[in-house]
Design an enzyme around this catalytic site. Structure first.
Site, PDB file in Angstrom:
ATOM      1  N   ASP A   1      -2.189   8.464   4.909  1.00 59.73           N
ATOM      2  CA  ASP A   1      -1.139   9.079   4.088  1.00 59.73           C
ATOM      3  C   ASP A   1      -0.206   9.928   4.947  1.00 59.73           C
ATOM      4  OD1 ASP A   1      -2.275   7.923   1.869  1.00 59.73           O
ATOM      5  OD2 ASP A   1      -3.195   9.756   1.105  1.00 59.73           O
TER       6      ASP A   1
ATOM      7  N   GLU B   1       2.402   7.828   6.818  1.00 59.03           N
ATOM      8  CA  GLU B   1       3.525   7.474   5.943  1.00 59.03           C
ATOM      9  C   GLU B   1       4.427   8.679   5.703  1.00 59.03           C
ATOM     10  OE1 GLU B   1       1.905   3.751   3.294  1.00 59.03           O
ATOM     11  OE2 GLU B   1       1.448   5.759   2.565  1.00 59.03           O
TER      12      GLU B   1
ATOM     13  N   ASP C   1       6.258   5.360   2.616  1.00 51.58           N
ATOM     14  CA  ASP C   1       5.672   4.069   2.253  1.00 51.58           C
ATOM     15  C   ASP C   1       6.766   3.027   2.044  1.00 51.58           C
ATOM     16  OD1 ASP C   1       3.436   2.325   1.142  1.00 51.58           O
ATOM     17  OD2 ASP C   1       4.754   2.466  -0.598  1.00 51.58           O
TER      18      ASP C   1
END
Length: 235
Positions: free
Chosen positions: A124, A127, A55
């Site tokens: 998710d 990332e 991230d």
């Protein structure tokens, strides 16, 4: 693990344009915590830590790219664009392009409830992949992979103002110029319940300034606001 798993991993690397030196990092990035909890012997780690790192890497790459773009962007513009580019729906688009769902290691519960198509799990994992590439190589390499996946989106958001909040911009302009807020009116709804097309007009001081259509009221309002801004600029 299915026998074809290693072959699939190589296919994913082809789509990423990157070959991992440490394949365990790639497996960790593709491992959901549900799989880890069910099979800790096969998956001692899962992807949440890599997601946290990825991230930050993604955010820096996007921020640097916007800062160095050949058009001088304001801090406010860059902030809005960065938030739009790294949001879940954008990451889900990247995951879909990579067919990432079929490479994930999921527990039985997530598998049975459609985890391979869940936006949150897939975004998710994207990332986590970026975090894994960064650890496996360096920032420069991770940056090249990310920009290969995001460059068209960056160009689009700048050239076509995709994701720009035209409603907020119009509100600021009308308050500054006229001391009033724009008024939106739904003038038409067409199509079946789950496939409606809305038509909206926007008025300033009772005068029609723009119209727009969209698959939701918000989209139609945004398009109407965009047209109204153009009219205000042309006046």
């Amino acid at each position: 693990m299915p026998a074809c798993y290693s072959e699939n991993i190589e296919m994913l690397e082809d789509l990423l344009g990157y070959r991992f030196n440490n394949k365990e990092l790639l497996l960790d990035a593709l491992t959901h915590k549900s799989y880890h909890h069910e099979k800790p012997d096969k998956a001692p780690r899962y992807n949440e830590r890599l997601e946290f790192l990825g991230d930050s890497v993604l955010g820096l790459v996007i921020a640097e790219s916007l800062f160095c773009y050949n058009i001088l962007l304001t801090e406010a513009d860059m902030s809005k664009m960065k938030s739009y580019l790294v949001k879940e729906s954008m990451l889900f688009e990247i995951a879909s392009r990579l067919s990432l769902g079929k490479y994930l290691r999921l527990g039985r519960g997530e598998e049975s409830t459609g985890g391979r198509q869940k936006k949150s799990i897939l975004s998710d994992a994207v990332e986590a992949l970026f975090g894994a590439i960064f650890l496996d190589s360096d920032y420069k390499t991770a940056k090249s992979v990310i920009l290969r996946l995001f460059s068209d989106k960056i160009d689009r958001i700048i050239s076509k103002k995709e994701g720009h909040d035209f409603k907020s911009e119009l509100q600021e302009k009308t308050q500054s110029l006229f001391g009033v807020l724009p008024e939106y009116k739904i003038v038409k709804q067409e199509g079946e319940e789950h496939k409606k097309i809305f038509t909206v007009e926007v008025y300033i001081n009772g005068q029609l300034y723009g119209g727009g259509t969209g698959k939701s009221k918000k989209d139609a309002q945004m398009n109407a606001a965009k047209e109204a801004i153009k009219k205000l600029i042309d006046e």
